[in-house]
Motif scaffolding. Sequence first.
Motif, PDB file in Angstrom:
ATOM      1  N   VAL A  16     -34.965  -5.878  -5.694  1.00  0.00           N
ATOM      2  CA  VAL A  16     -35.630  -6.998  -5.040  1.00  0.00           C
ATOM      3  C   VAL A  16     -36.042  -6.560  -3.646  1.00  0.00           C
ATOM      4  N   ARG A  17     -37.259  -6.873  -3.281  1.00  0.00           N
ATOM      5  CA  ARG A  17     -37.685  -6.640  -1.902  1.00  0.00           C
ATOM      6  C   ARG A  17     -38.415  -7.873  -1.428  1.00  0.00           C
ATOM      7  N   TYR A  18     -38.189  -8.218  -0.164  1.00  0.00           N
ATOM      8  CA  TYR A  18     -38.875  -9.362   0.422  1.00  0.00           C
ATOM      9  C   TYR A  18     -39.981  -8.879   1.330  1.00  0.00           C
ATOM     10  N   ARG A  61     -29.118 -15.494  -6.388  1.00  0.00           N
ATOM     11  CA  ARG A  61     -30.431 -16.109  -6.629  1.00  0.00           C
ATOM     12  C   ARG A  61     -31.076 -15.548  -7.888  1.00  0.00           C
ATOM     13  N   ALA A  64     -29.244 -16.894 -10.936  1.00  0.00           N
ATOM     14  CA  ALA A  64     -29.526 -18.320 -11.144  1.00  0.00           C
ATOM     15  C   ALA A  64     -30.963 -18.548 -11.610  1.00  0.00           C
ATOM     16  N   GLY A  65     -31.777 -17.496 -11.572  1.00  0.00           N
ATOM     17  CA  GLY A  65     -33.162 -17.647 -12.012  1.00  0.00           C
ATOM     18  C   GLY A  65     -34.057 -18.266 -10.968  1.00  0.00           C
ATOM     19  N   VAL A  66     -33.592 -18.313  -9.711  1.00  0.00           N
ATOM     20  CA  VAL A  66     -34.422 -18.865  -8.640  1.00  0.00           C
ATOM     21  C   VAL A  66     -35.578 -17.922  -8.327  1.00  0.00           C
ATOM     22  N   ILE A  67     -35.290 -16.617  -8.320  1.00  0.00           N
ATOM     23  CA  ILE A  67     -36.363 -15.637  -8.126  1.00  0.00           C
ATOM     24  C   ILE A  67     -36.346 -14.632  -9.277  1.00  0.00           C
ATOM     25  N   ASP A  68     -37.458 -13.953  -9.454  1.00  0.00           N
ATOM     26  CA  ASP A  68     -37.534 -12.866 -10.423  1.00  0.00           C
ATOM     27  C   ASP A  68     -37.396 -11.543  -9.677  1.00  0.00           C
ATOM     28  N   PRO A  69     -36.870 -10.500 -10.339  1.00  0.00           N
ATOM     29  CA  PRO A  69     -36.758  -9.207  -9.658  1.00  0.00           C
ATOM     30  C   PRO A  69     -38.122  -8.539  -9.514  1.00  0.00           C
ATOM     31  N   ASP A  70     -38.238  -7.637  -8.523  1.00  0.00           N
ATOM     32  CA  ASP A  70     -39.485  -6.889  -8.354  1.00  0.00           C
ATOM     33  C   ASP A  70     -39.500  -5.656  -9.254  1.00  0.00           C
ATOM     34  N   ARG A  76     -31.325 -12.071 -20.310  1.00  0.00           N
ATOM     35  CA  ARG A  76     -30.521 -13.296 -20.194  1.00  0.00           C
ATOM     36  C   ARG A  76     -29.846 -13.713 -21.496  1.00  0.00           C
ATOM     37  N   LEU A  83     -25.822 -22.021  -9.912  1.00  0.00           N
ATOM     38  CA  LEU A  83     -25.081 -21.913  -8.675  1.00  0.00           C
ATOM     39  C   LEU A  83     -24.275 -23.192  -8.468  1.00  0.00           C
TER      40      LEU A  83
ATOM     41  N   ASP B  73     -33.384 -23.343 -10.042  1.00  0.00           N
ATOM     42  CA  ASP B  73     -34.671 -23.036 -10.645  1.00  0.00           C
ATOM     43  C   ASP B  73     -35.252 -24.337 -11.178  1.00  0.00           C
ATOM     44  N   LYS B 225     -41.566 -19.007  -9.594  1.00  0.00           N
ATOM     45  CA  LYS B 225     -40.531 -18.249  -8.891  1.00  0.00           C
ATOM     46  C   LYS B 225     -41.045 -17.548  -7.647  1.00  0.00           C
ATOM     47  N   PRO B 228     -39.791 -19.892  -4.004  1.00  0.00           N
ATOM     48  CA  PRO B 228     -38.577 -19.705  -3.190  1.00  0.00           C
ATOM     49  C   PRO B 228     -38.727 -18.544  -2.206  1.00  0.00           C
ATOM     50  N   ARG B 229     -39.400 -17.480  -2.611  1.00  0.00           N
ATOM     51  CA  ARG B 229     -39.592 -16.345  -1.704  1.00  0.00           C
ATOM     52  C   ARG B 229     -40.517 -16.711  -0.559  1.00  0.00           C
TER      53      ARG B 229
END
Lengths: 238, 233
Positions: A16-18, A61, A64-70, A76, A83, B73, B225, B228-229
């Motif tokens: 993950v990168r922001y 996160r 929990a499925g809030v974000i997807d990985p890069d 799953r 959470l 989510d 998704k 959130p970012r």
Amino acid sequence: MNQGSSPLMSLQKVSVRYKKYRTLKRAQYHQVLTDLDLDIYPGDSIGVIGRNGAGKSTLLRLLAGVIDPDGGVIDRNQSTAALLTLQLGFDQQLDGRTNILLSGMLMGCRREVLEEKMADIIEFSGLGDAIREPVKHYSAGMKARLGFSIALMIDPDILLIDEVLGVGDETFREKSAAILKAKMASDHTVILVSHNTHTVRNLCNKVLWIEDGKARMAGETHQVVDHYIESMTKQELN
Amino acid sequence: MQRNYLSYVWWFLEPVFLITAFYLVFEVMLRRGGDGFIYDLLVGVIVWSWFGSTVTQASTSILRATNLIQLIDVDKRLFPLVDVFVLSIKQLFVLILLSLFVVFSHGIDWSWMWLPYLFLVQFLLIASLSILVAAAVPFIPDLHIIIALMIRFLMFCSGVFFTADSISAEHRELFLMNPVANLIEQYRVVMLRMETPDLTALSIIAALSILLFIGVSQFMHQHSKAYPRLTMQ
């Protein structure tokens, strides 16, 4: 534990990168997680330790499925992860009962299930008749108790906890810690993010130590925690 | 923590005060704008305020939910839609009050049958533009300031303070291309002039709104998704 069965969820080389900011030519990124592998088996209680900013919350996160990985893959296997959150979506103007429905539904519970569990939730919160009053009249402790009682009712395949073992007054704290311990000791699957190595030692059967977004060490609890403490002490001495 | 004492009573009191103020200023004190101008003005202001307040509110709906979307989510379309529904129900009360005020002076006619249809078309337009701005603002944070400016600008070219027939014929067609101006005009046609509204225009607005809504809704679903970012601090 249960290594023979297939994992509930498995992370393969997840990154993950922001985005920090964007210049005219290209965007600048902040790498939070790098090539992280993690298999979560039914019944696991996995402690996640590491310093501030190591990427622990980002890992939750992701799960929990809030974000997807890069980068990388999250498998799953149709299992749910949520959470443990307190006072999620509380509306201060509404009474406790309505907030139980509101908050519970946001967490993914069906309304009928919540109506069924309503009496239990109210009893566990210990709020009594105050449940009919608007939440804005509650003290901070009362709100925390209501929030925790709702959160305990949700039952995902994997429960994600971010250091919330101390809410409300002393009696309630003991009661809730006991329930959490029971959940973690039973066949519930839990991921616990914590700074407190003592808690992790007591509650987890496996530990993942993250440093600078990478898995530094993973495995049996005492072994990993011992190394972690050793490393922390060394750093303090330097 | 109590924000106000009368809470929902304000839903009625606010428009009552608005109508009274306009009545006093334009009918009793100024005696301006010709006969019955106050009614054109009131229809304009009330129809406009539903549009303006909802789109403005919706533009920040996802930003206001920042904390929530960091934890679960959840379908991000929920947030603009909550704003749209809450403000639309409120607006329905306001419109009923306005109708009573108009009936009191103009009487009622069969043309009023079109009023629910107008309300529906306006709802579709507002819902589609609201979800559009809600979806876009998190990507470009400065956009909500631009949207606020554009809404203020739009108010002056939507015929809130003047009617379509006060515009020269050559510019009127262009003026009515603005869906908000067109809707305000249709409300006046139905409620004050007691005539059948321009059904073609209404159908075009409805169809385009539905298409826009479906498109943005699809986009938000696919990029759920990303939000959130975008809103993370």
